[in-house]
Motif scaffolding. Structure first.
Motif, PDB file in Angstrom:
ATOM      1  N   LEU A   1      14.579 105.729  45.344  1.00 48.11           N
ATOM      2  CA  LEU A   1      14.931 104.819  46.434  1.00 48.11           C
ATOM      3  C   LEU A   1      15.030 105.571  47.760  1.00 48.11           C
ATOM      4  O   LEU A   1      14.574 105.076  48.800  1.00 48.11           O
ATOM      5  CB  LEU A   1      16.249 104.100  46.117  1.00 48.11           C
ATOM      6  CG  LEU A   1      16.649 102.993  47.082  1.00 48.11           C
ATOM      7  CD1 LEU A   1      15.553 101.939  47.213  1.00 48.11           C
ATOM      8  CD2 LEU A   1      17.957 102.352  46.617  1.00 48.11           C
ATOM      9  N   ASP A   2      15.585 106.769  47.723  1.00 46.73           N
ATOM     10  CA  ASP A   2      15.660 107.595  48.926  1.00 46.73           C
ATOM     11  C   ASP A   2      14.251 107.909  49.421  1.00 46.73           C
ATOM     12  O   ASP A   2      13.951 107.799  50.616  1.00 46.73           O
ATOM     13  CB  ASP A   2      16.438 108.874  48.630  1.00 46.73           C
ATOM     14  CG  ASP A   2      16.895 109.631  49.870  1.00 46.73           C
ATOM     15  OD1 ASP A   2      16.569 109.218  51.009  1.00 46.73           O
ATOM     16  OD2 ASP A   2      17.594 110.652  49.708  1.00 46.73           O
ATOM     17  N   ALA A   3      13.372 108.281  48.518  1.00 46.42           N
ATOM     18  CA  ALA A   3      11.979 108.579  48.889  1.00 46.42           C
ATOM     19  C   ALA A   3      11.294 107.354  49.489  1.00 46.42           C
ATOM     20  O   ALA A   3      10.593 107.457  50.505  1.00 46.42           O
ATOM     21  CB  ALA A   3      11.207 109.077  47.672  1.00 46.42           C
ATOM     22  N   ALA A   4      11.516 106.201  48.877  1.00 45.18           N
ATOM     23  CA  ALA A   4      10.872 104.971  49.368  1.00 45.18           C
ATOM     24  C   ALA A   4      11.375 104.605  50.763  1.00 45.18           C
ATOM     25  O   ALA A   4      10.569 104.278  51.649  1.00 45.18           O
ATOM     26  CB  ALA A   4      11.127 103.827  48.391  1.00 45.18           C
ATOM     27  N   THR A   5      12.684 104.661  50.972  1.00 49.26           N
ATOM     28  CA  THR A   5      13.214 104.318  52.298  1.00 49.26           C
ATOM     29  C   THR A   5      12.774 105.336  53.338  1.00 49.26           C
ATOM     30  O   THR A   5      12.497 104.970  54.484  1.00 49.26           O
ATOM     31  CB  THR A   5      14.752 104.193  52.289  1.00 49.26           C
ATOM     32  OG1 THR A   5      15.332 105.425  51.867  1.00 49.26           O
ATOM     33  CG2 THR A   5      15.208 103.062  51.389  1.00 49.26           C
ATOM     34  N   CYS A   6      12.688 106.579  52.930  1.00 47.78           N
ATOM     35  CA  CYS A   6      12.221 107.639  53.833  1.00 47.78           C
ATOM     36  C   CYS A   6      10.763 107.391  54.225  1.00 47.78           C
ATOM     37  O   CYS A   6      10.397 107.516  55.401  1.00 47.78           O
ATOM     38  CB  CYS A   6      12.381 108.978  53.118  1.00 47.78           C
ATOM     39  SG  CYS A   6      12.158 110.425  54.127  1.00 47.78           S
ATOM     40  N   ALA A   7       9.942 107.029  53.260  1.00 45.20           N
ATOM     41  CA  ALA A   7       8.523 106.751  53.546  1.00 45.20           C
ATOM     42  C   ALA A   7       8.374 105.530  54.447  1.00 45.20           C
ATOM     43  O   ALA A   7       7.588 105.554  55.411  1.00 45.20           O
ATOM     44  CB  ALA A   7       7.755 106.545  52.236  1.00 45.20           C
ATOM     45  N   VAL A   8       9.118 104.478  54.166  1.00 42.32           N
ATOM     46  CA  VAL A   8       9.042 103.266  54.985  1.00 42.32           C
ATOM     47  C   VAL A   8       9.481 103.574  56.421  1.00 42.32           C
ATOM     48  O   VAL A   8       8.826 103.157  57.382  1.00 42.32           O
ATOM     49  CB  VAL A   8       9.890 102.124  54.370  1.00 42.32           C
ATOM     50  CG1 VAL A   8      10.065 100.977  55.347  1.00 42.32           C
ATOM     51  CG2 VAL A   8       9.246 101.643  53.077  1.00 42.32           C
ATOM     52  N   MET A   9      10.580 104.308  56.567  1.00 39.29           N
ATOM     53  CA  MET A   9      11.049 104.658  57.909  1.00 39.29           C
ATOM     54  C   MET A   9      10.024 105.544  58.605  1.00 39.29           C
ATOM     55  O   MET A   9       9.749 105.368  59.797  1.00 39.29           O
ATOM     56  CB  MET A   9      12.405 105.357  57.846  1.00 39.29           C
ATOM     57  CG  MET A   9      12.950 105.734  59.215  1.00 39.29           C
ATOM     58  SD  MET A   9      13.297 104.325  60.282  1.00 39.29           S
ATOM     59  CE  MET A   9      14.994 104.055  59.861  1.00 39.29           C
ATOM     60  N   GLY A  10       9.450 106.494  57.885  1.00 39.21           N
ATOM     61  CA  GLY A  10       8.433 107.360  58.468  1.00 39.21           C
ATOM     62  C   GLY A  10       7.234 106.573  58.971  1.00 39.21           C
ATOM     63  O   GLY A  10       6.760 106.772  60.089  1.00 39.21           O
ATOM     64  N   ILE A  11       6.743 105.662  58.149  1.00 40.95           N
ATOM     65  CA  ILE A  11       5.598 104.837  58.541  1.00 40.95           C
ATOM     66  C   ILE A  11       5.953 103.963  59.738  1.00 40.95           C
ATOM     67  O   ILE A  11       5.166 103.830  60.684  1.00 40.95           O
ATOM     68  CB  ILE A  11       5.108 104.005  57.347  1.00 40.95           C
ATOM     69  CG1 ILE A  11       4.496 104.924  56.289  1.00 40.95           C
ATOM     70  CG2 ILE A  11       4.127 102.932  57.783  1.00 40.95           C
ATOM     71  CD1 ILE A  11       4.265 104.268  54.936  1.00 40.95           C
ATOM     72  N   LEU A  12       7.147 103.378  59.725  1.00 39.46           N
ATOM     73  CA  LEU A  12       7.598 102.545  60.846  1.00 39.46           C
ATOM     74  C   LEU A  12       7.645 103.363  62.136  1.00 39.46           C
ATOM     75  O   LEU A  12       7.129 102.924  63.172  1.00 39.46           O
ATOM     76  CB  LEU A  12       8.981 101.951  60.560  1.00 39.46           C
ATOM     77  CG  LEU A  12       9.649 101.270  61.753  1.00 39.46           C
ATOM     78  CD1 LEU A  12       8.965  99.950  62.067  1.00 39.46           C
ATOM     79  CD2 LEU A  12      11.130 101.065  61.496  1.00 39.46           C
ATOM     80  N   LEU A  13       8.250 104.534  62.072  1.00 38.52           N
ATOM     81  CA  LEU A  13       8.404 105.335  63.282  1.00 38.52           C
ATOM     82  C   LEU A  13       7.064 105.852  63.803  1.00 38.52           C
ATOM     83  O   LEU A  13       6.859 105.926  65.015  1.00 38.52           O
ATOM     84  CB  LEU A  13       9.377 106.492  63.043  1.00 38.52           C
ATOM     85  CG  LEU A  13      10.824 106.085  62.774  1.00 38.52           C
ATOM     86  CD1 LEU A  13      11.679 107.319  62.501  1.00 38.52           C
ATOM     87  CD2 LEU A  13      11.396 105.273  63.927  1.00 38.52           C
ATOM     88  N   VAL A  14       6.159 106.207  62.910  1.00 37.10           N
ATOM     89  CA  VAL A  14       4.845 106.691  63.342  1.00 37.10           C
ATOM     90  C   VAL A  14       4.019 105.549  63.927  1.00 37.10           C
ATOM     91  O   VAL A  14       3.413 105.683  64.988  1.00 37.10           O
ATOM     92  CB  VAL A  14       4.092 107.375  62.171  1.00 37.10           C
ATOM     93  CG1 VAL A  14       2.627 107.598  62.510  1.00 37.10           C
ATOM     94  CG2 VAL A  14       4.754 108.701  61.820  1.00 37.10           C
ATOM     95  N   SER A  15       4.024 104.415  63.247  1.00 36.47           N
ATOM     96  CA  SER A  15       3.144 103.322  63.667  1.00 36.47           C
ATOM     97  C   SER A  15       3.722 102.451  64.783  1.00 36.47           C
ATOM     98  O   SER A  15       2.957 101.800  65.497  1.00 36.47           O
ATOM     99  CB  SER A  15       2.789 102.444  62.467  1.00 36.47           C
ATOM    100  OG  SER A  15       3.952 101.828  61.956  1.00 36.47           O
ATOM    101  N   ALA A  16       5.029 102.439  64.936  1.00 37.21           N
ATOM    102  CA  ALA A  16       5.642 101.552  65.929  1.00 37.21           C
ATOM    103  C   ALA A  16       6.636 102.289  66.819  1.00 37.21           C
ATOM    104  O   ALA A  16       7.607 101.696  67.292  1.00 37.21           O
ATOM    105  CB  ALA A  16       6.329 100.384  65.230  1.00 37.21           C
ATOM    106  N   SER A  17       6.380 103.560  67.074  1.00 37.04           N
ATOM    107  CA  SER A  17       7.328 104.339  67.888  1.00 37.04           C
ATOM    108  C   SER A  17       7.487 103.754  69.285  1.00 37.04           C
ATOM    109  O   SER A  17       8.597 103.723  69.825  1.00 37.04           O
ATOM    110  CB  SER A  17       6.915 105.813  67.961  1.00 37.04           C
ATOM    111  OG  SER A  17       5.606 105.941  68.461  1.00 37.04           O
ATOM    112  N   GLY A  18       6.417 103.261  69.862  1.00 33.28           N
ATOM    113  CA  GLY A  18       6.502 102.661  71.191  1.00 33.28           C
ATOM    114  C   GLY A  18       7.354 101.401  71.197  1.00 33.28           C
ATOM    115  O   GLY A  18       8.183 101.206  72.091  1.00 33.28           O
TER     116      GLY A  18
END
Length: 132
Positions: free
Chosen positions: A16-33
């Protein structure tokens, strides 16, 4: 039996930690602006933080699937989580970034989630050492 249940529980928390980390990573990379516009946290910081999260998520996922989770791996993951929480609070507290109210809420909410993961993973660490 208890040892098997405990290992399964630890692996579930790591997954679960890995999944939330991946989701947050993808969110921050793709929608940082977009996130930056809402929170006033610099987009470049969000982007690079997201990029850093992706290999961290992979590291956690590897150990979430391992038959035996080494104590050192749990300690590394917990230390990383604690550093993430400290950084999330320290950056605005020290004036290095100036988030708005939504930014503070974003930082504190995700830091709280990461702190919970760190606590769950840390509580499993002594039992892992005893079981080994």
């Amino acid at each position: 039996m208890t040892n098997l249940l405990h290992r399964s529980s630890l692996r579930s928390v790591l997954a679960l930690d890995a999944a939330t980390c991946a989701v947050m990573g993808i969110l921050l990379v793709s929608a940082s602006g977009l996130v930056s516009g809402i929170t006033l946290i610099p987009a470049s910081l969000l982007f690079w933080a997201g990029l850093v999260l992706l290999p961290i998520a992979a590291f956690m996922a590897v150990f979430a699937r391992a038959a035996t989770v080494p104590t050192w791996a749990v300690q590394v993951i917990v230390l990383g989580n604690v550093l993430w929480v400290l950084g999330s609070v320290a950056l605005p507290a020290l004036g290095l970034i100036s988030p708005n109210a939504f930014g503070w809420l974003f930082l504190l909410a995700q830091a709280a989630v990461v702190a919970v993961f760190a606590g769950l993973e840390w509580s499993a660490r002594p039992r892992l050492a005893a079981a080994a």
